[in-house]
Design a protein around this motif. Structure first.
Motif, PDB file in Angstrom:
ATOM      1  N   THR A  45       0.811  -1.219   0.000  1.00 43.13           N
ATOM      2  CA  THR A  45       0.000   0.000   0.000  1.00 43.13           C
ATOM      3  C   THR A  45       0.846   1.271   0.000  1.00 43.13           C
ATOM      4  O   THR A  45       0.560   2.208  -0.753  1.00 43.13           O
ATOM      5  CB  THR A  45      -0.951   0.005   1.205  1.00 43.13           C
ATOM      6  N   VAL A  46       1.889   1.319   0.834  1.00 43.05           N
ATOM      7  CA  VAL A  46       2.724   2.519   0.862  1.00 43.05           C
ATOM      8  C   VAL A  46       3.500   2.652  -0.443  1.00 43.05           C
ATOM      9  O   VAL A  46       3.686   3.765  -0.960  1.00 43.05           O
ATOM     10  CB  VAL A  46       3.670   2.496   2.081  1.00 43.05           C
ATOM     11  N   ALA A  47       3.940   1.541  -1.018  1.00 43.81           N
ATOM     12  CA  ALA A  47       4.606   1.606  -2.321  1.00 43.81           C
ATOM     13  C   ALA A  47       3.658   2.155  -3.382  1.00 43.81           C
ATOM     14  O   ALA A  47       4.071   2.913  -4.274  1.00 43.81           O
ATOM     15  CB  ALA A  47       5.105   0.220  -2.724  1.00 43.81           C
ATOM     16  N   THR A  48       2.384   1.797  -3.295  1.00 40.06           N
ATOM     17  CA  THR A  48       1.389   2.332  -4.223  1.00 40.06           C
ATOM     18  C   THR A  48       1.233   3.837  -4.052  1.00 40.06           C
ATOM     19  O   THR A  48       1.147   4.592  -5.034  1.00 40.06           O
ATOM     20  CB  THR A  48       0.030   1.638  -4.012  1.00 40.06           C
ATOM     21  N   VAL A  49       1.196   4.288  -2.793  1.00 36.05           N
ATOM     22  CA  VAL A  49       1.071   5.720  -2.521  1.00 36.05           C
ATOM     23  C   VAL A  49       2.274   6.487  -3.069  1.00 36.05           C
ATOM     24  O   VAL A  49       2.117   7.534  -3.723  1.00 36.05           O
ATOM     25  CB  VAL A  49       0.936   5.969  -1.000  1.00 36.05           C
ATOM     26  N   ILE A  50       3.476   5.985  -2.826  1.00 30.33           N
ATOM     27  CA  ILE A  50       4.690   6.656  -3.318  1.00 30.33           C
ATOM     28  C   ILE A  50       4.719   6.653  -4.839  1.00 30.33           C
ATOM     29  O   ILE A  50       5.075   7.656  -5.473  1.00 30.33           O
ATOM     30  CB  ILE A  50       5.959   5.985  -2.753  1.00 30.33           C
ATOM     31  N   GLY A  51       4.330   5.557  -5.442  1.00 28.93           N
ATOM     32  CA  GLY A  51       4.283   5.492  -6.906  1.00 28.93           C
ATOM     33  C   GLY A  51       3.319   6.493  -7.493  1.00 28.93           C
ATOM     34  O   GLY A  51       3.572   7.075  -8.565  1.00 28.93           O
ATOM     35  N   TYR A  52       2.207   6.734  -6.796  1.00 25.05           N
ATOM     36  CA  TYR A  52       1.235   7.735  -7.256  1.00 25.05           C
ATOM     37  C   TYR A  52       1.798   9.147  -7.125  1.00 25.05           C
ATOM     38  O   TYR A  52       1.689   9.964  -8.043  1.00 25.05           O
ATOM     39  CB  TYR A  52      -0.055   7.587  -6.461  1.00 25.05           C
ATOM     40  N   LYS A  53       2.426   9.437  -5.985  1.00 25.19           N
ATOM     41  CA  LYS A  53       2.876  10.796  -5.722  1.00 25.19           C
ATOM     42  C   LYS A  53       4.120  11.199  -6.498  1.00 25.19           C
ATOM     43  O   LYS A  53       4.356  12.388  -6.738  1.00 25.19           O
ATOM     44  CB  LYS A  53       3.136  10.966  -4.219  1.00 25.19           C
ATOM     45  N   PHE A 105      13.693   0.285  -1.042  1.00 21.70           N
ATOM     46  CA  PHE A 105      13.562   0.068  -2.483  1.00 21.70           C
ATOM     47  C   PHE A 105      13.321   1.354  -3.268  1.00 21.70           C
ATOM     48  O   PHE A 105      13.635   1.433  -4.449  1.00 21.70           O
ATOM     49  CB  PHE A 105      12.417  -0.909  -2.770  1.00 21.70           C
ATOM     50  N   MET A 106      12.734   2.374  -2.600  1.00 17.44           N
ATOM     51  CA  MET A 106      12.346   3.600  -3.307  1.00 17.44           C
ATOM     52  C   MET A 106      12.829   4.831  -2.537  1.00 17.44           C
ATOM     53  O   MET A 106      12.089   5.803  -2.372  1.00 17.44           O
ATOM     54  CB  MET A 106      10.819   3.652  -3.468  1.00 17.44           C
ATOM     55  N   LYS A 107      14.070   4.809  -2.065  1.00 11.75           N
ATOM     56  CA  LYS A 107      14.541   5.794  -1.094  1.00 11.75           C
ATOM     57  C   LYS A 107      14.359   7.239  -1.545  1.00 11.75           C
ATOM     58  O   LYS A 107      13.793   8.060  -0.831  1.00 11.75           O
ATOM     59  CB  LYS A 107      16.009   5.544  -0.749  1.00 11.75           C
ATOM     60  N   ASN A 115       8.294  12.317  -1.159  1.00 13.42           N
ATOM     61  CA  ASN A 115       6.843  12.247  -1.372  1.00 13.42           C
ATOM     62  C   ASN A 115       6.058  11.866  -0.119  1.00 13.42           C
ATOM     63  O   ASN A 115       5.005  11.228  -0.207  1.00 13.42           O
ATOM     64  CB  ASN A 115       6.539  11.257  -2.502  1.00 13.42           C
ATOM     65  N   GLY A 116       6.575  12.252   1.019  1.00 10.37           N
ATOM     66  CA  GLY A 116       5.795  12.131   2.250  1.00 10.37           C
ATOM     67  C   GLY A 116       5.845  10.802   2.951  1.00 10.37           C
ATOM     68  O   GLY A 116       5.257  10.646   4.027  1.00 10.37           O
ATOM     69  N   GLY A 117       6.516   9.820   2.374  1.00  7.92           N
ATOM     70  CA  GLY A 117       6.686   8.545   3.042  1.00  7.92           C
ATOM     71  C   GLY A 117       5.414   7.771   3.317  1.00  7.92           C
ATOM     72  O   GLY A 117       5.419   6.820   4.104  1.00  7.92           O
ATOM     73  N   ILE A 131       9.254   5.366  10.222  1.00  3.32           N
ATOM     74  CA  ILE A 131      10.247   5.346   9.148  1.00  3.32           C
ATOM     75  C   ILE A 131      10.420   6.735   8.537  1.00  3.32           C
ATOM     76  O   ILE A 131      11.547   7.166   8.256  1.00  3.32           O
ATOM     77  CB  ILE A 131       9.845   4.326   8.062  1.00  3.32           C
ATOM     78  N   TYR A 132       9.342   7.472   8.349  1.00  3.83           N
ATOM     79  CA  TYR A 132       9.459   8.818   7.771  1.00  3.83           C
ATOM     80  C   TYR A 132      10.015   9.804   8.793  1.00  3.83           C
ATOM     81  O   TYR A 132      10.885  10.628   8.473  1.00  3.83           O
ATOM     82  CB  TYR A 132       8.087   9.271   7.268  1.00  3.83           C
ATOM     83  N   ASN A 133       9.524   9.770  10.009  1.00  2.00           N
ATOM     84  CA  ASN A 133      10.086  10.455  11.173  1.00  2.00           C
ATOM     85  C   ASN A 133      10.265  11.962  10.976  1.00  2.00           C
ATOM     86  O   ASN A 133      11.358  12.507  11.145  1.00  2.00           O
ATOM     87  CB  ASN A 133      11.433   9.818  11.563  1.00  2.00           C
ATOM     88  N   LYS A 134       9.154  12.637  10.656  1.00  2.00           N
ATOM     89  CA  LYS A 134       9.150  14.100  10.563  1.00  2.00           C
ATOM     90  C   LYS A 134       8.283  14.669  11.677  1.00  2.00           C
ATOM     91  O   LYS A 134       7.271  14.072  12.068  1.00  2.00           O
ATOM     92  CB  LYS A 134       8.609  14.557   9.206  1.00  2.00           C
ATOM     93  N   ASP A 135       8.653  15.845  12.170  1.00  2.00           N
ATOM     94  CA  ASP A 135       7.952  16.430  13.311  1.00  2.00           C
ATOM     95  C   ASP A 135       6.465  16.639  13.042  1.00  2.00           C
ATOM     96  O   ASP A 135       5.617  16.389  13.909  1.00  2.00           O
ATOM     97  CB  ASP A 135       8.594  17.761  13.706  1.00  2.00           C
ATOM     98  N   TYR A 136       6.107  17.109  11.853  1.00  2.00           N
ATOM     99  CA  TYR A 136       4.707  17.417  11.584  1.00  2.00           C
ATOM    100  C   TYR A 136       3.846  16.153  11.586  1.00  2.00           C
ATOM    101  O   TYR A 136       2.642  16.201  11.897  1.00  2.00           O
ATOM    102  CB  TYR A 136       4.562  18.176  10.262  1.00  2.00           C
ATOM    103  N   VAL A 137       4.463  15.032  11.240  1.00  2.00           N
ATOM    104  CA  VAL A 137       3.733  13.763  11.277  1.00  2.00           C
ATOM    105  C   VAL A 137       3.460  13.356  12.719  1.00  2.00           C
ATOM    106  O   VAL A 137       2.340  12.942  13.074  1.00  2.00           O
ATOM    107  CB  VAL A 137       4.514  12.666  10.535  1.00  2.00           C
TER     108      VAL A 137
END
Length: 279
Positions: free
Chosen positions: A53-61, A138-140, A146-148, A230-236
């Motif tokens: 699912t996350v790979a699908t989201v990254i592929g879209y973005k 795989f998609m670093k 793209n938001g992870g 894994i994405y580890n951003k403050d806003y998240v």
């Protein structure tokens, strides 16, 4: 004649069997291989769910032209389709929860013990972290840009709206889980063959259509937690509490609605109390 009638009179007993409630704490589970096999199944299923699912989201973005990708509809299908597949594969082993909110709702309904519920949630969160970690490996470059695949409150919406969307979305999912696995429904509607994972997966699909624009759709604390780690951003992390509180409140509401209103557990318990001459 009366004898024949009495012999042919239909039985008014239950045509289904409710499983006994799970004990609150069942230490005996810890000695069973089936318990650890179920944990492994939950871990692997959640890993695969987050990876696809996350790979699908990254592929879209990552694509500038939305028309050349799966689009939001494809993302919703990815989430719903993977739940359908994975619940089908793991239902006979672990129950196919793949979601701490589902586990929490089933625990409240006494379908699983406290020990199993906590162990499932830990396995699901670890599987989610590993699944998103594979996507990043795989998609670093695309992942970081793209938001992870992390959940957060979208611009134009406030946290109250996001919380409400998560509560309602999780209610739809957990209510569907209870309805699709209800032994009473299965017995009474046996003439309507319904594969339980199908409505559950379709519920996930429909909820994603409604809430992707608001929160990216959590309704699964493990999914949100794995992506946040894994994405580890403050806003998240600032919005992360929404994706635990919302799903757990939604699961609580769905469990209460199904067990105490639709199945009338409270009325049955009160009637049993009143009919007991010792009370």
């Amino acid at each position: 004649m009366s004898k024949e009638v009495s012999e042919e009179a239909p039985s008014h007993g239950k045509d289904y069997v409710d499983p006994p409630p799970a004990p609150l704490i069942d230490m005996a589970e810890l000695r069973l291989w089936s318990f650890y096999r179920a944990l492994i199944a939950e871990f692997i299923a959640t890993l695969l769910f987050l990876y696809v699912t996350v790979a699908t989201v990254i592929g879209y973005k990552k694509t500038a032209d939305p028309c050349s990708t799966v689009g939001l509809l494809g993302i919703a299908w990815a989430f719903g389709g993977m739940i359908f597949i994975l619940v089908y594969c793991t239902a006979g082993i672990s129950g196919g929860h793949i979601n701490p909110a589902v586990t929490f709702g089933l625990f409240l309904a006494r379908k699983v013990s406290l020990i199993r519920a906590i162990a499932y949630m830990v396995a699901q969160c670890l599987g989610a972290i590993c699944g998103v970690g594979l996507v990043k490996a795989f998609m670093k470059s695309f992942y970081d840009a793209n938001g992870g695949g992390a959940n957060s409150v979208a611009h134009g919406y406030n946290k109250g709206t996001a919380l409400g969307a998560e509560i309602i979305g999780t209610f739809v999912l957990v209510y569907t889980v209870f309805s699709a696995t209800d032994p009473k429904r299965n017995a009474r509607d046996s003439h309507v063959p319904v594969l339980a994972p199908l409505p559950i997966g379709f519920a996930v699909f429909m909820v994603h259509l409604a809430t992707i624009p608001i929160t990216g759709t959590g309704i699964n604390p493990a999914r949100s937690f794995g992506a946040a780690v894994i994405y580890n951003k403050d806003y998240v992390w600032d919005d992360h509490w929404i994706f635990w509180v919302g799903p757990f409140v939604g699961a609580l509401a769905a469990a209460a609605y199904h067990q105490y209103i639709l199945r009338a557990a409270a009325v049955k318990a009160l009637g049993s109390f009143r009919s007991n001459p010792t009370n």
